[in-house]
Design a protein around this motif. Sequence first.
Motif, mmCIF file in Angstrom:
data_model
loop_
_atom_site.group_PDB
_atom_site.id
_atom_site.type_symbol
_atom_site.label_atom_id
_atom_site.label_comp_id
_atom_site.label_asym_id
_atom_site.label_seq_id
_atom_site.Cartn_x
_atom_site.Cartn_y
_atom_site.Cartn_z
ATOM 1 N N TYR A 176 0.826 -1.202 0.000
ATOM 2 C CA TYR A 176 0.000 0.000 0.000
ATOM 3 C C TYR A 176 0.869 1.264 0.000
ATOM 4 C CZ TYR A 176 -3.313 3.547 1.499
ATOM 5 O OH TYR A 176 -4.068 4.695 1.576
ATOM 6 N N SER A 177 1.855 1.298 0.892
ATOM 7 C CA SER A 177 2.747 2.464 0.965
ATOM 8 C C SER A 177 3.521 2.648 -0.329
ATOM 9 C CB SER A 177 3.740 2.313 2.116
ATOM 10 O OG SER A 177 3.081 2.343 3.343
ATOM 11 N N MET A 178 3.972 1.532 -0.898
ATOM 12 C CA MET A 178 4.727 1.620 -2.147
ATOM 13 C C MET A 178 3.862 2.204 -3.264
ATOM 14 S SD MET A 178 6.777 -1.991 -1.930
ATOM 15 C CE MET A 178 7.616 -1.826 -3.503
ATOM 16 N N TYR A 179 2.608 1.810 -3.296
ATOM 17 C CA TYR A 179 1.692 2.346 -4.306
ATOM 18 C C TYR A 179 1.411 3.826 -4.048
ATOM 19 C CZ TYR A 179 -2.414 3.046 -7.191
ATOM 20 O OH TYR A 179 -3.299 3.535 -8.108
ATOM 21 N N GLU A 180 1.101 4.158 -2.792
ATOM 22 C CA GLU A 180 0.798 5.548 -2.440
ATOM 23 C C GLU A 180 1.990 6.482 -2.688
ATOM 24 O OE1 GLU A 180 -2.141 7.165 -1.137
ATOM 25 O OE2 GLU A 180 -2.940 5.359 -2.089
ATOM 26 N N ASN A 181 3.207 5.980 -2.463
ATOM 27 C CA ASN A 181 4.409 6.791 -2.658
ATOM 28 C C ASN A 181 4.837 6.868 -4.122
ATOM 29 O OD1 ASN A 181 4.556 7.179 0.090
ATOM 30 N ND2 ASN A 181 6.007 5.513 0.417
ATOM 31 N N GLY A 182 4.125 6.171 -4.985
ATOM 32 C CA GLY A 182 4.451 6.202 -6.404
ATOM 33 C C GLY A 182 5.556 5.236 -6.808
ATOM 34 N N GLU A 183 5.964 4.353 -5.891
ATOM 35 C CA GLU A 183 7.023 3.398 -6.215
ATOM 36 C C GLU A 183 6.513 2.291 -7.135
ATOM 37 O OE1 GLU A 183 9.333 2.118 -2.719
ATOM 38 O OE2 GLU A 183 8.360 3.783 -1.685
ATOM 39 N N ILE A 184 5.231 2.050 -7.115
ATOM 40 C CA ILE A 184 4.613 1.050 -7.992
ATOM 41 C C ILE A 184 3.735 1.819 -8.967
ATOM 42 C CG2 ILE A 184 3.108 -0.949 -8.136
ATOM 43 C CD1 ILE A 184 3.786 -1.587 -5.248
ATOM 44 N N LYS A 185 4.198 1.931 -10.213
ATOM 45 C CA LYS A 185 3.464 2.700 -11.207
ATOM 46 C C LYS A 185 3.090 1.857 -12.422
ATOM 47 C CE LYS A 185 5.919 6.942 -10.116
ATOM 48 N NZ LYS A 185 6.859 7.934 -10.592
ATOM 49 N N ARG A 186 4.024 1.046 -12.839
ATOM 50 C CA ARG A 186 3.840 0.315 -14.087
ATOM 51 C C ARG A 186 2.867 -0.848 -13.925
ATOM 52 N NH1 ARG A 186 8.967 -1.808 -15.826
ATOM 53 N NH2 ARG A 186 7.929 -2.147 -17.801
ATOM 54 N N ARG A 187 2.053 -1.030 -14.914
ATOM 55 C CA ARG A 187 1.069 -2.113 -14.907
ATOM 56 C C ARG A 187 1.742 -3.473 -14.730
ATOM 57 N NH1 ARG A 187 -2.314 -4.570 -19.626
ATOM 58 N NH2 ARG A 187 -3.959 -5.556 -18.408
ATOM 59 N N GLU A 188 2.886 -3.654 -15.383
ATOM 60 C CA GLU A 188 3.610 -4.924 -15.293
ATOM 61 C C GLU A 188 4.053 -5.210 -13.859
ATOM 62 O OE1 GLU A 188 4.492 -2.462 -17.471
ATOM 63 O OE2 GLU A 188 3.573 -3.342 -19.271
ATOM 64 N N THR A 189 4.478 -4.187 -13.145
ATOM 65 C CA THR A 189 4.906 -4.349 -11.757
ATOM 66 C C THR A 189 3.718 -4.712 -10.880
ATOM 67 O OG1 THR A 189 6.656 -2.713 -12.089
ATOM 68 C CG2 THR A 189 6.071 -3.224 -9.816
ATOM 69 N N ILE A 190 2.609 -4.042 -11.084
ATOM 70 C CA ILE A 190 1.402 -4.333 -10.305
ATOM 71 C C ILE A 190 0.957 -5.774 -10.547
ATOM 72 C CG2 ILE A 190 -1.062 -3.767 -10.042
ATOM 73 C CD1 ILE A 190 -0.230 -0.824 -10.679
ATOM 74 N N LEU A 245 -5.975 -26.214 6.592
ATOM 75 C CA LEU A 245 -6.213 -25.067 5.731
ATOM 76 C C LEU A 245 -6.051 -23.761 6.507
ATOM 77 C CD1 LEU A 245 -7.494 -23.909 3.055
ATOM 78 C CD2 LEU A 245 -9.677 -24.168 4.200
ATOM 79 N N ILE A 246 -5.439 -22.753 5.874
ATOM 80 C CA ILE A 246 -5.287 -21.433 6.493
ATOM 81 C C ILE A 246 -6.039 -20.427 5.629
ATOM 82 C CG2 ILE A 246 -3.680 -19.601 7.142
ATOM 83 C CD1 ILE A 246 -1.528 -21.815 7.373
ATOM 84 N N ILE A 247 -6.949 -19.698 6.251
ATOM 85 C CA ILE A 247 -7.678 -18.635 5.554
ATOM 86 C C ILE A 247 -7.297 -17.323 6.214
ATOM 87 C CG2 ILE A 247 -9.949 -17.702 4.989
ATOM 88 C CD1 ILE A 247 -10.975 -20.585 4.991
ATOM 89 N N HIS A 248 -6.802 -16.362 5.434
ATOM 90 C CA HIS A 248 -6.240 -15.127 5.993
ATOM 91 C C HIS A 248 -7.303 -14.143 6.464
ATOM 92 C CE1 HIS A 248 -4.182 -11.297 6.291
ATOM 93 N NE2 HIS A 248 -3.059 -11.955 6.381
ATOM 94 N N ARG A 249 -8.367 -13.925 5.864
ATOM 95 C CA ARG A 249 -9.478 -13.053 6.266
ATOM 96 C C ARG A 249 -9.173 -11.557 6.343
ATOM 97 N NH1 ARG A 249 -11.585 -17.159 10.520
ATOM 98 N NH2 ARG A 249 -12.882 -18.422 9.175
ATOM 99 N N ASP A 250 -7.954 -11.144 6.086
ATOM 100 C CA ASP A 250 -7.657 -9.702 6.096
ATOM 101 C C ASP A 250 -6.604 -9.398 5.034
ATOM 102 O OD1 ASP A 250 -7.941 -7.073 6.864
ATOM 103 O OD2 ASP A 250 -6.543 -7.221 8.531
ATOM 104 N N ILE A 251 -6.884 -9.844 3.825
ATOM 105 C CA ILE A 251 -5.943 -9.638 2.729
ATOM 106 C C ILE A 251 -6.143 -8.238 2.170
ATOM 107 C CG2 ILE A 251 -5.298 -10.372 0.403
ATOM 108 C CD1 ILE A 251 -5.995 -13.223 1.314
ATOM 109 N N LYS A 252 -5.104 -7.442 2.294
ATOM 110 C CA LYS A 252 -5.107 -6.086 1.768
ATOM 111 C C LYS A 252 -3.658 -5.650 1.613
ATOM 112 C CE LYS A 252 -5.787 -4.287 6.439
ATOM 113 N NZ LYS A 252 -6.716 -3.582 7.308
ATOM 114 N N PRO A 253 -3.396 -4.668 0.766
ATOM 115 C CA PRO A 253 -2.017 -4.244 0.499
ATOM 116 C C PRO A 253 -1.237 -3.835 1.755
ATOM 117 C CG PRO A 253 -3.492 -3.272 -1.110
ATOM 118 C CD PRO A 253 -4.358 -3.948 -0.069
ATOM 119 N N GLU A 254 -1.930 -3.343 2.774
ATOM 120 C CA GLU A 254 -1.262 -2.931 4.005
ATOM 121 C C GLU A 254 -0.642 -4.107 4.744
ATOM 122 O OE1 GLU A 254 -4.224 -2.015 2.922
ATOM 123 O OE2 GLU A 254 -4.763 0.008 3.575
ATOM 124 N N ASN A 255 -1.136 -5.312 4.509
ATOM 125 C CA ASN A 255 -0.663 -6.494 5.236
ATOM 126 C C ASN A 255 0.401 -7.287 4.497
ATOM 127 O OD1 ASN A 255 -2.274 -5.972 7.420
ATOM 128 N ND2 ASN A 255 -3.949 -7.240 6.712
#
Length: 116
Positions: A65-79, A99-109
């Motif tokens: 999330y921080s990398m995206y917000e800071n502009g470090e992730i810009k290119r579609r290929e990188t995403i 089985l492991i289910i994460h239940r809080d998958i988001k870019p911050e994690n």
Amino acid sequence: EKEDGSLWILKLYTAEYTSLLENEYNIIKQLGMLQSCPVPKPKEFWHDEEHAYLLREYIAGESLYSMYENGEIKRRETILRLAMEVCSIIVKLHGANPLIIHRDIKPENFIYAILK
């Protein structure tokens, strides 16, 4: 910081969240047994009448999330590459026994680790 230079995080919750924190400890212990699934190593879990504690390894890096917000992730290929890496980790979790289910998958994690 430990004598060997490793860094640790101490999570502190009130006693009402003891089972939640103990569950987190057990899950990251289980995750540590999966091959090529990088997770912080759990060191210790304990509790008393007022608090619950979880000591785990600190992983240096920046959240996706921080990398995206800071502009470090810009290119579609990188995403797309990073999304595929996240999906690969999720497949490993779902293939674990039990089985492991994460239940809080988001870019911050998801931390893009800085390798030493």
